[in-house]
Design a protein around this motif. Structure first.
Motif, PDB file in Angstrom:
ATOM      1  N   ALA A  73    -104.443  56.493  13.769  1.00 34.17           N
ATOM      2  CA  ALA A  73    -105.469  57.528  13.858  1.00 34.17           C
ATOM      3  C   ALA A  73    -105.047  58.788  13.101  1.00 34.17           C
ATOM      4  N   VAL A 222    -110.588  52.304  15.558  1.00 35.49           N
ATOM      5  CA  VAL A 222    -109.950  53.607  15.424  1.00 35.49           C
ATOM      6  C   VAL A 222    -110.383  54.323  14.146  1.00 35.49           C
ATOM      7  N   THR A 247    -109.378  57.957  20.260  1.00 33.77           N
ATOM      8  CA  THR A 247    -108.356  56.934  20.514  1.00 33.77           C
ATOM      9  C   THR A 247    -107.592  57.240  21.794  1.00 33.77           C
TER      10      THR A 247
END
Length: 467
Positions: A73, A222, A247
């Protein structure tokens, strides 16, 4: 209104046509909801029972996967800060490694979206059957699955504002009940229900890896905000934040609900359970209404995931089509949504759904579901590699030198996490996924020959986005 622009260089688009600028509707809350909604599909309702045979050591796998997902992420956030345009991993791979790498990324991600939609629709029918019996008739079952796919598609065709509202509402409606169950479970938590730390015969490392293989599919999504960066307000600021926040929130909910179910349902019963949340709710509050409540939550969750994945299914082909790497019909927009991408994707997912039901072989469809784990990791790997290339190339406009070591370590962690995803998808899924990828080579050859014949270089706008 339409305009035409040409870009002689290969680099990604940074220009934003007025129509596209007008269609941007996603702020930080909706972008975060998009990430959460796509990560949290229907798998959360089955995860506790799926990993229970390995014991509570499976919670370690949750932790490892969460760290890897956060690393990925953060990498997407850094890449989106530099390239805040629709397409996400496609844009990054093409900028770093050229047209062919960009095309493979777009093709692989597109496969992921429409196969995932078919899987979600079929799973949603199982929960719908609890509320409205449909499995007694094959025709009714197929009709229900197709309806669950086309309703989110229609919401997307209504425009990005409508799709964003549906995503936000669906995420809130599924997040609050799940959080309520998770927190409520802590009040009924009994450590005697947890069972052994390592229940199977595997080694500790083997148990963690086996648990992770089951949990891998549940962390896909993600990249959602990065893929739709062109539709996010202030993407340089909001995409990275939405990716990390979404996330973290999904991981927190996964972990908390799993711990609560582990602590409320006796281990022996949980291992054999086909509806762990139902069992947990029934044991917490008594009665038999848990099945209905869980079915409603699962349906809301899956419809929200279908809505989000349908949006993403159109964004990557749109970006590739604007660069001449996908057929130009995918570059046409209406109300901020690439309509052809939505329609083609839902049509393919519908055909796959019908095939799944009429073929009557669940094993074939299960392999296709695992294929999505593999095909999604191709963009993850190439995006991580692209970030590593940008960091090591020494280009001053991309490298924040005081943070170079930290960003490099983070990128390597994301790359390693992506490789672990590939390994966890299994040999059969990798085999099928490679076949899907190689089929795309023919499409690339056709588009490259077409550009050569017409004298249109990659990067030229083949069609104009429409408001």
């Amino acid at each position: 209104m339409s305009t035409a622009t040409t870009t002689p260089q290969r680099g990604p688009r940074t220009d934003t046509p007025p129509a596209e600028r007008h269609s941007r509707r996603f702020g930080l809350p909706i972008a975060t909801a998009l990430v959460m909604g796509n990560i949290i599909g229907g798998g959360i309702f089955l995860l506790p029972a799926s990993v229970a045979p390995f014991g509570t050591i499976s919670l370690v796998a949750f932790g490892v996967l969460t760290l890897g997902a956060i690393a990925l992420a953060l990498v997407f956030g850094r890449l989106a800060h530099r390239h805040p345009t629709t397409g996400g991993p496609y844009v990054y791979a093409r900028e770093a490694f050229g047209d062919f790498a960009g095309f493979l990324t777009a093709w692989s991600y597109w496969i992921t979206t429409w196969v995932s939609n078919a899987a979600l629709a079929v799973a949603a029918v199982g929960y719908l059957d609890v509320l409205i019996p449909v499995h007694g008739s094959l025709a009714a079952t197929i009709a229900a699955a197709l309806l669950l796919q086309w309703l989110p598609a229609l919401a997307n065709l209504a425009g990005t504002r409508c799709a964003g509202v549906v995503q936000l509402v669906a995420t809130v409606l599924k997040f609050l009940p799940l959080l309520l169950v998770a927190v409520g479970g802590l009040f009924f938590f009994d450590s005697a229900n947890l069972g052994p730390f390592r229940a199977g015969d595997e080694s500790a490392l083997g148990a963690v890896s086996a648990s992770a293989a089951i949990l891998l599919f549940s962390y896909l999504g993600v990249e959602s905000a990065a893929v739709s960066a062109g539709e996010v307000r202030d993407p340089r600021r909001n995409v990275g934040r939405a990716t990390v926040l979404g996330t973290l929130a999904a991981a927190f909910l996964y972990l908390l609900t799993t711990v609560s179910v582990f602590g409320t349902v006796p281990h022996e019963r949980l291992v054999a359970s086909s509806a762990p949340f139902t069992d947990s709710v029934n044991l917490m509050f008594g009665g038999s209404w848990g099945g209905t409540a869980v079915a409603c939550m699962a349906l809301v969750s899956m419809v929200g995931a279908l809505n989000g994945w349908t949006l993403l299914s159109a964004q990557t082909p749109y970006a590739a089509a604007r660069d001449g790497l996908f057929p130009k019909v995918f570059a046409r927009k209406r109300r901020g949504v690439p309509t052809a991408g939505v329609l083609v994707t839902v049509a393919l997912a519908s055909l796959l759904t019908v095939y799944n039901y009429t073929a009557g072989t669940e094993g074939v469809f299960e392999i296709l579901v695992l294929v999505t784990t593999f095909t999604a990791t191709v963009p993850y790997l190439l995006s991580s590699a692209a970030q590593l290339y940008f960091l090591l190339s020494g280009q001053a406009d991309r490298v924040h030198r005081p943070r170079l070591v930290r960003d490099t370590v983070l990128t390597l962690a994301a790359f390693g996490f992506s490789l672990w995803l590939v390994a966890g998808s299994g040999y059969a899924a990798v085999y099928q996924g490679v076949l899907f990828l190689f089929a795309g080579v023919l499409v690339y050859a056709w588009m490259a020959a077409r550009r050569q014949r017409t004298g249109t270089g990659a990067g030229a706008a083949e069609d104009t986005p429409r408001a």
